[in-house]
Design an enzyme around this catalytic site. Structure first.
Site, PDB file in Angstrom:
ATOM      1  N   ASN A 213      -1.234 -10.501   8.960  1.00  0.00           N
ATOM      2  CA  ASN A 213      -2.198  -9.437   9.225  1.00  0.00           C
ATOM      3  C   ASN A 213      -3.579  -9.854   8.737  1.00  0.00           C
ATOM      4  O   ASN A 213      -3.749 -10.251   7.586  1.00  0.00           O
ATOM      5  CB  ASN A 213      -1.787  -8.149   8.498  1.00  0.00           C
ATOM      6  CG  ASN A 213      -2.773  -7.025   8.749  1.00  0.00           C
ATOM      7  OD1 ASN A 213      -2.806  -6.446   9.835  1.00  0.00           O
ATOM      8  ND2 ASN A 213      -3.604  -6.719   7.757  1.00  0.00           N
ATOM      9  N   GLU A 214      -4.558  -9.781   9.625  1.00  0.00           N
ATOM     10  CA  GLU A 214      -5.964  -9.991   9.292  1.00  0.00           C
ATOM     11  C   GLU A 214      -6.222 -11.214   8.414  1.00  0.00           C
ATOM     12  O   GLU A 214      -6.743 -11.103   7.298  1.00  0.00           O
ATOM     13  CB  GLU A 214      -6.540  -8.751   8.598  1.00  0.00           C
ATOM     14  CG  GLU A 214      -6.579  -7.519   9.463  1.00  0.00           C
ATOM     15  CD  GLU A 214      -7.294  -6.340   8.810  1.00  0.00           C
ATOM     16  OE1 GLU A 214      -7.623  -5.392   9.537  1.00  0.00           O
ATOM     17  OE2 GLU A 214      -7.508  -6.376   7.583  1.00  0.00           O
TER      18      GLU A 214
ATOM     19  N   TRP B 189      -4.547   3.483  12.050  1.00  0.00           N
ATOM     20  CA  TRP B 189      -4.533   3.236  10.610  1.00  0.00           C
ATOM     21  C   TRP B 189      -5.169   4.474   9.980  1.00  0.00           C
ATOM     22  O   TRP B 189      -6.316   4.765  10.215  1.00  0.00           O
ATOM     23  CB  TRP B 189      -5.315   1.974  10.225  1.00  0.00           C
ATOM     24  CG  TRP B 189      -5.134   1.711   8.759  1.00  0.00           C
ATOM     25  CD1 TRP B 189      -5.958   2.098   7.725  1.00  0.00           C
ATOM     26  CD2 TRP B 189      -4.023   1.042   8.156  1.00  0.00           C
ATOM     27  NE1 TRP B 189      -5.429   1.714   6.529  1.00  0.00           N
ATOM     28  CE2 TRP B 189      -4.237   1.066   6.760  1.00  0.00           C
ATOM     29  CE3 TRP B 189      -2.856   0.442   8.646  1.00  0.00           C
ATOM     30  CZ2 TRP B 189      -3.335   0.495   5.857  1.00  0.00           C
ATOM     31  CZ3 TRP B 189      -1.972  -0.120   7.755  1.00  0.00           C
ATOM     32  CH2 TRP B 189      -2.214  -0.099   6.379  1.00  0.00           C
TER      33      TRP B 189
ATOM     34  N   GLN C 142       0.799  -1.217   0.000  1.00  0.00           N
ATOM     35  CA  GLN C 142       0.000   0.000   0.000  1.00  0.00           C
ATOM     36  C   GLN C 142       0.838   1.277   0.000  1.00  0.00           C
ATOM     37  O   GLN C 142       0.320   2.342  -0.332  1.00  0.00           O
ATOM     38  CB  GLN C 142      -0.931   0.007   1.213  1.00  0.00           C
ATOM     39  CG  GLN C 142      -1.980  -1.098   1.177  1.00  0.00           C
ATOM     40  CD  GLN C 142      -2.777  -1.183   2.457  1.00  0.00           C
ATOM     41  OE1 GLN C 142      -2.370  -1.854   3.390  1.00  0.00           O
ATOM     42  NE2 GLN C 142      -3.908  -0.506   2.509  1.00  0.00           N
TER      43      GLN C 142
ATOM     44  N   GLU D 243      -4.511  -1.735  14.553  1.00  0.00           N
ATOM     45  CA  GLU D 243      -5.139  -0.813  13.607  1.00  0.00           C
ATOM     46  C   GLU D 243      -6.436  -0.298  14.202  1.00  0.00           C
ATOM     47  O   GLU D 243      -7.233  -1.069  14.736  1.00  0.00           O
ATOM     48  CB  GLU D 243      -5.446  -1.477  12.254  1.00  0.00           C
ATOM     49  CG  GLU D 243      -4.236  -1.824  11.421  1.00  0.00           C
ATOM     50  CD  GLU D 243      -4.601  -2.451  10.079  1.00  0.00           C
ATOM     51  OE1 GLU D 243      -5.752  -2.250   9.605  1.00  0.00           O
ATOM     52  OE2 GLU D 243      -3.755  -3.152   9.504  1.00  0.00           O
TER      53      GLU D 243
ATOM     54  N   PHE E 299      -7.526   7.418   4.953  1.00  0.00           N
ATOM     55  CA  PHE E 299      -7.481   7.053   6.368  1.00  0.00           C
ATOM     56  C   PHE E 299      -6.337   7.741   7.109  1.00  0.00           C
ATOM     57  O   PHE E 299      -6.194   7.574   8.309  1.00  0.00           O
ATOM     58  CB  PHE E 299      -7.286   5.540   6.514  1.00  0.00           C
ATOM     59  CG  PHE E 299      -8.534   4.712   6.390  1.00  0.00           C
ATOM     60  CD1 PHE E 299      -9.264   4.350   7.516  1.00  0.00           C
ATOM     61  CD2 PHE E 299      -8.973   4.267   5.154  1.00  0.00           C
ATOM     62  CE1 PHE E 299     -10.404   3.571   7.410  1.00  0.00           C
ATOM     63  CE2 PHE E 299     -10.114   3.486   5.028  1.00  0.00           C
ATOM     64  CZ  PHE E 299     -10.835   3.137   6.163  1.00  0.00           C
TER      65      PHE E 299
END
Length: 500
Positions: free
Chosen positions: A191-192, A457, A45, A408, A473
């Site tokens: 992550n996630e 985040w 990202q 986050e 964000f």
């Protein structure tokens, strides 16, 4: 003076003067000694420099027409690869303690495997980044995998759908530990995983974009929404456990670090608090979203509700895998964005099985047309700070009070190119969002939850996967045309809140 520099200077003065503490007495000193305040990013990202790494599944996915909301990609992203030194100055200016970022698997191993060759330039980049983070007085918090499977492994054997991914991931993690572990003391394996497996293999809205035809006609890659999410998740969990076991055996004594995994979950309230069916639905919703990956690392098995409702489509752990998984974390990362109401749903269509319906729950942000909290720009997110406290207390009760980092938490606004940058920087909503959530984090700590840190985040506006650049964000505004960085009002607020 350069016009952009002049504009930045004027905005600095205006926003700094208006960034006086607008809320109560809560501040850094309200939290326990050693509590980490930080902000987060991920490699795909932020970094850009696509020509200096191997391809990953998001490079492929983002080039399929219609997959990214604004038609963009992250080839350049925020150009963090070339700008990280100046960007880190923005983090220290906010008085943060830690910087959370991820390593791009294909930047270290362009072909995904050790035998396929190590990219020395990629290793040099992360060495330099870590050294710079530490030199700035920040603690590096490093994620090993953040959704970006090397395309070479996806092509070779289907990525996380194959058990071959376990060895290749552990080899990659081993390399990261050996190269960077003398300086990195907080490691995050994945992550996630819930989001990766749900949206990559059930809905198809994220890479690798797989789903059943009845889930979406746009999943050209094929898939099985009722089986593949669980298969990918199973291999991910085994890879996590193997990596933690390796770290503890080979590196922990010398490096003194810790390894965890970052979970994500909404909080759920029963739609009708007086309905036993809705209360049971709330528990199932939590089991399928949080428990899917939390229950195995805590207890060595999937939640009973998942085993009962998914049946033979849910892989089983061997006795050795179960033992290896149980307690395979030193801390839990927890990402929280929103809360929902849980409504008991009728049995799903057996001919069209899907992870999305296996829990027999309909989730909604509205009750009697009233939202659970103020809606964010992203329509699935609602600002509901009490939900974070409830989620923390739930994890404390259900999973034996683990150490938790909130890895986050954040809210977004539209990327509106029609308003002046000076207006876009006035993000009072974000200030209120973080302050209110921190109030409930503080309350949870007072109630015995072992929260050790809070990461926003995100650090700066970035490529938000399927949404592209259409929402923001960040605490830092990025001008997409020039990549110039501008501090939002929230960044000055954090500098004040975190004043030492």
């Amino acid at each position: 003076m350069d016009r952009r520099l002049l504009l930045s200077a004027l905005l600095f003065i205006a926003l700094a003067c208006s960034s006086n503490r607008v809320h109560g007495a809560l501040n850094r000193h309200s939290f326990p000694e050693g509590f980490l305040f930080g902000t987060g990013t991920s490699a795909y990202q932020y970094e850009g420099a696509v020509d200096k790494r191997g391809q990953n599944i998001w490079d492929t996915f983002s080039r399929i027409p219609g997959k990214i909301a604004d038609g963009s990609n992250a080839d350049i992203a925020n150009d963090f690869y070339h700008r990280y030194k100046e960007d880190l100055n923005l983090i220290t200016a906010m008085n943060m303690d830690s910087f959370r970022f991820s390593i791009a698997w294909s930047r270290i191993l362009p072909n995904g495997t050790i035998s396929g060759g190590i990219n020395k330039e990629g290793v040099e980049f992360y060495n330099s980044l870590i050294n710079e983070v530490i030199a700035k007085g920040l603690k590096p918090f490093v994620t090993i995998f953040h959704f970006d499977t090397p395309q070479a492994l996806e092509d070779k054997y289907g990525g996380f759908l194959s058990e071959n991914i376990v060895k290749d991931y552990v080899d990659y993690a081993d390399l990261c530990f050996s190269l960077f572990g003398d300086r990195v003391k907080l490691w995050n394996t994945f992550n996630e995983p819930t989001i990766f497996c749900m949206n990559g293999y059930a809905t198809g809205i994220m890479a690798p974009g797989r789903c059943s035809p009845y889930a979406s006609a746009s999943c050209a890659a094929g898939g099985d929404s009722g089986r593949e999410p669980y298969v990918a998740g199973h291999h991910l969990l085994v890879a996590h456990a193997e990596a933690v076991r390796l770290y503890r055996a080979r590196y922990r004594a010398a490096h003194g670090g810790e390894v965890g995994i970052t979970q994500v979950s909404h909080w759920f309230e029963p739609y009708d608090a007086g309905s036993a069916a809705d209360r049971r639905a709330r528990r199932r919703a939590l089991d399928f979203m949080l428990g899917w990956f939390m229950h195995p690392v805590a207890h060595g098995e999937y939640p009973p509700a998942m085993r009962r409702l998914v049946g033979g489509r849910l892989p089983a752990f061997t006795a050795e895998q179960s033992e290896m998984l149980r307690g395979s974390f030193d801390f839990i990362g927890l990402n929280y964005y929103t809360s929902n109401y849980a409504v008991a749903a009728p049995p799903p269509n057996k001919l069209h099985p899907s992870y999305l319906t296996d829990n027999w729950v309909n989730a909604t942000g509205y009750r009697n047309s009233i939202p659970i909290g103020p809606p964010a720009y992203t329509p699935i997110f609602f600002n509901y700070p009490p939900g974070l406290r409830e989620l923390l207390l739930y994890v404390k009760r259900r999973y034996n009070n683990p150490t938790i980092y909130i890895t986050e938490n954040g809210t977004d606004e539209a990327n509106n190119s029609t308003i002046p940058i000076s207006e876009a920087l006035k993000d009072e909503t974000r200030i209120g969002f973080h302050y209110k959530h921190l109030q409930f984090v503080h309350k949870a700590i007072q109630e015995g939850v072992k929260v050790k840190g809070y990461f926003t985040w995100t650090f700066m506006d970035c490529f938000e996967f399927g949404d592209g650049f259409k929402d923001r964000f960040g605490l830092i505004y990025v001008d997409r045309a020039t990549l110039a960085r501008f501090r939002k009002k929230s960044s000055y607020w954090f500098a004040d809140f975190l004043r030492r």
